[in-house]
Write a protein that holds these residues in place. Structure first.
Motif, PDB file in Angstrom:
ATOM      1  N   ALA A  80      45.812  12.964  44.800  1.00 10.33           N
ATOM      2  CA  ALA A  80      46.357  11.726  45.289  1.00 10.33           C
ATOM      3  C   ALA A  80      46.168  10.507  44.132  1.00 10.33           C
ATOM      4  O   ALA A  80      47.097   9.616  44.188  1.00 10.33           O
ATOM      5  N   ILE A  81      45.432  10.899  43.193  1.00 12.32           N
ATOM      6  CA  ILE A  81      45.259   9.856  41.987  1.00 12.32           C
ATOM      7  C   ILE A  81      46.385   9.926  40.996  1.00 12.32           C
ATOM      8  O   ILE A  81      47.108   9.154  40.564  1.00 12.32           O
ATOM      9  N   ASP A  82      46.608  11.200  40.566  1.00 10.72           N
ATOM     10  CA  ASP A  82      47.329  11.640  39.396  1.00 10.72           C
ATOM     11  C   ASP A  82      48.773  11.932  39.946  1.00 10.72           C
ATOM     12  O   ASP A  82      49.804  11.874  39.126  1.00 10.72           O
ATOM     13  N   HIS A  83      48.958  12.330  41.085  1.00 12.20           N
ATOM     14  CA  HIS A  83      50.368  12.733  41.645  1.00 12.20           C
ATOM     15  C   HIS A  83      50.724  12.235  43.051  1.00 12.20           C
ATOM     16  O   HIS A  83      50.640  12.721  44.156  1.00 12.20           O
ATOM     17  N   PRO A  84      50.659  10.883  43.109  1.00 12.41           N
ATOM     18  CA  PRO A  84      50.602  10.023  44.448  1.00 12.41           C
ATOM     19  C   PRO A  84      51.858  10.441  45.201  1.00 12.41           C
ATOM     20  O   PRO A  84      51.841  10.605  46.493  1.00 12.41           O
ATOM     21  N   HIS A  85      52.960  11.219  44.755  1.00 16.10           N
ATOM     22  CA  HIS A  85      54.296  11.392  45.324  1.00 16.10           C
ATOM     23  C   HIS A  85      53.986  12.638  46.245  1.00 16.10           C
ATOM     24  O   HIS A  85      54.739  13.106  47.258  1.00 16.10           O
ATOM     25  N   ILE A 175      32.740  16.888  37.992  1.00 13.25           N
ATOM     26  CA  ILE A 175      33.875  15.919  38.741  1.00 13.25           C
ATOM     27  C   ILE A 175      32.957  14.591  39.007  1.00 13.25           C
ATOM     28  O   ILE A 175      31.990  14.618  39.638  1.00 13.25           O
ATOM     29  N   ASP A 176      33.595  13.486  38.634  1.00 13.62           N
ATOM     30  CA  ASP A 176      33.094  12.261  38.951  1.00 13.62           C
ATOM     31  C   ASP A 176      34.384  11.418  38.987  1.00 13.62           C
ATOM     32  O   ASP A 176      34.858  10.907  38.202  1.00 13.62           O
ATOM     33  N   LEU A 177      34.897  10.950  40.311  1.00 11.92           N
ATOM     34  CA  LEU A 177      35.916  10.235  40.593  1.00 11.92           C
ATOM     35  C   LEU A 177      35.653   8.739  40.928  1.00 11.92           C
ATOM     36  O   LEU A 177      36.497   7.958  41.267  1.00 11.92           O
ATOM     37  N   LEU A 181      38.824   5.701  42.310  1.00 12.98           N
ATOM     38  CA  LEU A 181      39.186   5.652  43.371  1.00 12.98           C
ATOM     39  C   LEU A 181      40.074   4.619  44.081  1.00 12.98           C
ATOM     40  O   LEU A 181      40.807   4.515  44.949  1.00 12.98           O
ATOM     41  N   SER A 182      40.347   3.408  43.217  1.00  8.35           N
ATOM     42  CA  SER A 182      41.020   2.437  43.482  1.00  8.35           C
ATOM     43  C   SER A 182      42.603   2.724  43.396  1.00  8.35           C
ATOM     44  O   SER A 182      43.366   2.092  43.808  1.00  8.35           O
ATOM     45  N   ARG A 183      42.649   3.941  42.608  1.00  2.14           N
ATOM     46  CA  ARG A 183      44.179   4.241  42.467  1.00  2.14           C
ATOM     47  C   ARG A 183      44.777   4.923  43.441  1.00  2.14           C
ATOM     48  O   ARG A 183      45.791   5.472  43.464  1.00  2.14           O
ATOM     49  N   ILE A 184      43.791   5.527  44.405  1.00  5.79           N
ATOM     50  CA  ILE A 184      44.377   6.278  45.836  1.00  5.79           C
ATOM     51  C   ILE A 184      45.053   5.065  46.658  1.00  5.79           C
ATOM     52  O   ILE A 184      44.475   4.110  47.189  1.00  5.79           O
ATOM     53  N   HIS A 210      34.725   2.050  49.012  1.00  6.17           N
ATOM     54  CA  HIS A 210      35.311   2.180  47.763  1.00  6.17           C
ATOM     55  C   HIS A 210      36.800   2.585  47.724  1.00  6.17           C
ATOM     56  O   HIS A 210      37.594   2.407  46.697  1.00  6.17           O
ATOM     57  N   ILE A 211      37.390   3.080  48.806  1.00  9.58           N
ATOM     58  CA  ILE A 211      38.810   3.506  48.953  1.00  9.58           C
ATOM     59  C   ILE A 211      39.306   2.441  49.923  1.00  9.58           C
ATOM     60  O   ILE A 211      38.881   2.314  50.954  1.00  9.58           O
ATOM     61  N   GLU A 212      40.358   1.786  49.247  1.00 11.79           N
ATOM     62  CA  GLU A 212      40.955   0.829  50.287  1.00 11.79           C
ATOM     63  C   GLU A 212      41.495   1.304  51.586  1.00 11.79           C
ATOM     64  O   GLU A 212      42.174   2.100  51.552  1.00 11.79           O
ATOM     65  N   SER A 213      41.018   0.564  52.556  1.00 17.02           N
ATOM     66  CA  SER A 213      41.653   0.790  54.104  1.00 17.02           C
ATOM     67  C   SER A 213      40.958   2.193  54.599  1.00 17.02           C
ATOM     68  O   SER A 213      41.545   2.688  55.607  1.00 17.02           O
ATOM     69  N   ALA A 214      40.282   3.037  53.697  1.00 16.85           N
ATOM     70  CA  ALA A 214      39.659   4.030  54.551  1.00 16.85           C
ATOM     71  C   ALA A 214      38.811   3.916  55.612  1.00 16.85           C
ATOM     72  O   ALA A 214      38.043   2.790  55.783  1.00 16.85           O
ATOM     73  N   GLN A 215      38.677   4.781  56.426  1.00 15.44           N
ATOM     74  CA  GLN A 215      37.968   4.744  57.757  1.00 15.44           C
ATOM     75  C   GLN A 215      37.211   6.071  57.772  1.00 15.44           C
ATOM     76  O   GLN A 215      37.457   7.084  57.414  1.00 15.44           O
TER      77      GLN A 215
END
Length: 244
Positions: A80-85, A175-177, A181-184, A210-215
């Motif tokens: 989702a970060i690197d290949h949002p399409h 892995i440490d993302l 995460l703001s890029r999702i 830390h992920i915008e609008s995540a529930q």
């Protein structure tokens, strides 16, 4: 039919872990269940770690809704970060941005525990995988039943795939993302078991913050695989999110 739905499983398991969930969405979605490297009949001999994501990207239809569990959730976040399409909506189950404790990061397993697990796998991979199943079922009222269900999806390990599986543990350890995460940008729904013994619940709350609008939904008295132990509620909540 709705947007394609891709289910990405966790380390040590096969796509068979999605059998019941896949059936629940088959009437409304074209469902894809790609295998992680070393987790199917095809032999991926210890491929480079970067190729794990590349293999999944190749298997994902554009604008897919993606459900990622455990290591599969970490890889889904990377996509989702690197290949949002590739990712139109993202569901994270029992996952974390960082699996190992770091300075200032306590929502994780300590480094010695993770190192010990990696050493155990190197010495006795089959037995270690069985122990891994038991850890995933911890916190469940029906631990034995869930262990049996998870055991059906456990992959056999042999000389062909042991090296690639070890690379999977490398990924979990490195892995440490957190800083990315703001890029999702897509909508995100997070599900977590309150008694998850592998991915502490605090990691899920941190993700939601830390992920915008995540529930976030936490399942009480559930372990690492709430989609198996709470199947009806899980499907209902995911369907509501996907249709929203």
């Amino acid at each position: 039919m709705s947007r394609p739905l891709t289910l990405i499983h966790g380390w040590g398991m096969s796509p068979a872990v999605w059998t019941s969930l896949r059936a629940g969405f088959a009437a409304t979605h074209e469902v894809f269940t790609p295998a992680l490297p070393g987790h199917d009949a095809h032999c991926d001999r210890a491929i480079d770690e970067g190729d794990w994501v590349a293999k999944l990207v190749d298997a994902l239809p554009d604008q897919s809704a993606v459900i990622g569990w455990s290591l599969g959730g970490q890889l889904a976040m990377r996509i989702a970060i690197d290949h949002p399409h590739k990712v139109s909506r993202l569901v994270l189950v029992g996952t974390t941005p960082c699996f190992v404790q770091q300075p200032g990061w306590t929502h994780a397993l300590d480094a010695d525990t993770v190192t010990g697990f990696r050493n155990e796998f190197a010495n006795d991979p089959s037995q270690t995988l069985k122990r891994f199943v038991a850890l995933q079922a911890m916190g469940e009222a029906d631990r034995k039943g869930l262990s049996r269900e998870l055991g059906k999806a456990l992959i056999p390990v042999d000389s062909d795939n042991a090296g690639t599986l070890a690379r999977g543990l490398d990924l979990l350890s490195t892995i440490d993302l957190r800083s990315e995460l703001s890029r999702i940008g897509c909508p995100v729904r997070i599900f977590h078991g309150s008694k998850d013994a592998l991915m502490p619940e605090g990691a899920a709350h941190w993700l939601a913050d830390h992920i915008e609008s995540a529930q976030l939904t936490c399942f009480d008295d559930a372990g690492h695989a709430p989609f198996l132990s709470r199947p009806e509620e899980f499907r209902r909540l995911v369907r509501r999110f996907l249709d929203g």
